[in-house]
Structures are given as structure tokens and as C-alpha cells.
Motif scaffolding. Sequence first.
Motif, PDB file in Angstrom:
ATOM      1  N   TYR A   1      48.751  49.088  59.272  1.00 24.60           N
ATOM      2  CA  TYR A   1      47.362  49.441  59.050  1.00 24.60           C
ATOM      3  C   TYR A   1      47.142  50.910  59.351  1.00 24.60           C
TER       4      TYR A   1
ATOM      5  N   PRO B   1      40.171  49.397  60.279  1.00 24.48           N
ATOM      6  CA  PRO B   1      41.555  49.508  59.802  1.00 24.48           C
ATOM      7  C   PRO B   1      41.663  49.112  58.325  1.00 24.48           C
TER       8      PRO B   1
ATOM      9  N   LEU C   1      44.621  47.892  55.378  1.00 20.50           N
ATOM     10  CA  LEU C   1      45.975  47.378  55.182  1.00 20.50           C
ATOM     11  C   LEU C   1      46.779  48.307  54.283  1.00 20.50           C
TER      12      LEU C   1
ATOM     13  N   TYR D   1      48.922  51.302  62.941  1.00 20.50           N
ATOM     14  CA  TYR D   1      49.260  50.136  63.759  1.00 20.50           C
ATOM     15  C   TYR D   1      50.172  49.185  62.994  1.00 20.50           C
TER      16      TYR D   1
ATOM     17  N   LEU E   1      44.098  48.260  68.702  1.00 18.23           N
ATOM     18  CA  LEU E   1      43.639  46.980  68.198  1.00 18.23           C
ATOM     19  C   LEU E   1      44.164  45.837  69.060  1.00 18.23           C
TER      20      LEU E   1
ATOM     21  N   TYR F   1      35.835  43.116  65.041  1.00 17.25           N
ATOM     22  CA  TYR F   1      35.986  43.057  63.586  1.00 17.25           C
ATOM     23  C   TYR F   1      36.353  41.635  63.157  1.00 17.25           C
TER      24      TYR F   1
ATOM     25  N   PHE G   1      46.056  41.250  57.291  1.00 20.73           N
ATOM     26  CA  PHE G   1      44.604  41.273  57.134  1.00 20.73           C
ATOM     27  C   PHE G   1      44.224  42.283  56.055  1.00 20.73           C
ATOM     28  N   ASP G   2      43.808  41.785  54.890  1.00 20.84           N
ATOM     29  CA  ASP G   2      43.595  42.695  53.777  1.00 20.84           C
ATOM     30  C   ASP G   2      42.165  43.214  53.675  1.00 20.84           C
TER      31      ASP G   2
ATOM     32  N   TRP H   1      38.551  43.946  56.128  1.00 19.74           N
ATOM     33  CA  TRP H   1      37.948  43.998  57.444  1.00 19.74           C
ATOM     34  C   TRP H   1      36.454  44.278  57.294  1.00 19.74           C
TER      35      TRP H   1
END
Lengths: 110, 118
Positions: A37, A45, A47, A88, B45, B95, B105-106, B108
Motif C-alpha cells: 500500500y 492507503p 493498494l 506498507y 497501520l 478506516y 484491501f482494494d 478504503w
Amino acid sequence: QSVLTQPPSVSAAPGQKVTISCSGSSSNIGNNYVSWYQQLPGTAPKLLIYDNNNRPSGIPDRFSGSKSGTSATLGITGLQTGDEADYYCGTWDSSLSAGVFGGGTKLTVL
Amino acid sequence: QVQLVESGGGVVQPGGSLRLSCAASRFTFSSYAMHWVRQAPGKGLEWVAFIRYDGSKTYYADSVKGRFTISRDNSKNTLYLQMNSLRPEDTAVYYCAKERSNRAFDYWGQGTLVTVSS
């Protein structure tokens, strides 16, 4: 103390290449897919890489991912000032039954 | 374009409770697993919780287990996080995130700030 280990910072000049490492164990990276990310300041964030080495649509091929054993690597070529961000790695830990992230790496494009 | 909009954050005293919501749109919410991820001020995160697409399975980080509950209402396209016994160390931007596959995770949300302070 993060389950996954990343270098706190990396830097390189515009146009150059940089790699960011992510080290884990057999319970996480070793037996699960890794994702990467990018987080620009003040934003959510985004992807960059999923399933170790796949890019979502819209992510330029300057970004690449790889995995070997219990480590993963994010590569960024043709660095741009707009790439300055925190990066990340993330995966699932089968022993913890929990998601895990690396501590994050701040990329500076000098 | 997929949209995730969190709400419910705010300031709460230690020991208090808060319920976060995440309204999902422009995708088939009932077909996807969902997660909550948080980020303390100036920190990295931290994964918080997971819920299966049909709500039949949940997982939690050890730091919130027994205090937080993730749930979803697929008829309302909404994800929830019930947070009880809040501590100062729970202060973070929370989030919600859609799982693409294999815990990636595509999408957020924009995040909602929870501050636990007296």
C-alpha cells in the motif's frame, strides 16, 4: 513492534530505482499472499500490489512486487517526486488469525 | 466507482463506547469480506477486525478482542464497529476497507477519527 519488518526509510534520486523489503515468518508471509500500500500524507492507503506481484488496474508498471520464502519486496522504478509517501506491506498471519502490517517505510525522492 | 464512507467518530472518555458505521455503495457489498484498520496519530497501520461476506465469521486483533465487535447489515450495505471499554491507546483514524481477495484491501474509506480522552 510490528509482526512484519520494514526499513523505516529509503531514499533515491528522481528517475532511479528503489526497493523496500518486508520480512516475516512462515505463519504470515511464508504461507499467505502479500499486498503493498502507498499512503500519501493525509490520505487513505492505496493498494499497489496484491497477491504478491499483481497490480490493480490503474497502477503503473513502475511498481512491482515479489516474494521469496518469508520475505517480500516492493520495487519502484523511474522514481518521481510524487512517489514520496509511506509504504506498507500487509498479509494474514495464520497463527494469530489476524491481519498484519509492516511498520511502514517512508520514501524520500531526493 | 466504489465508495466507502465512515461515520461515528468523535471524542469519548476512557471506558466509554462508540459505534462506527461504514456505508458502502457501487459494488455488491454482500459478496465481499470487509475489514477495519486503524492508524494512531503519526503511527503506522494496524489491522483491527475482519468479517466474512455473510457475517458468519469474524476475527479480531488481540488489542481489541473482547472489547470491539464487527458486524454488517447486508440489507443496508453497511459495516459496523462497536467499540466498548475504550482506552486512550484506541485513539486513531479508523478506516473501513473492502477485501479484494486473499486479505488485500482494494478500497478504503476516508477514515473517521476516534479520540479517547478525559
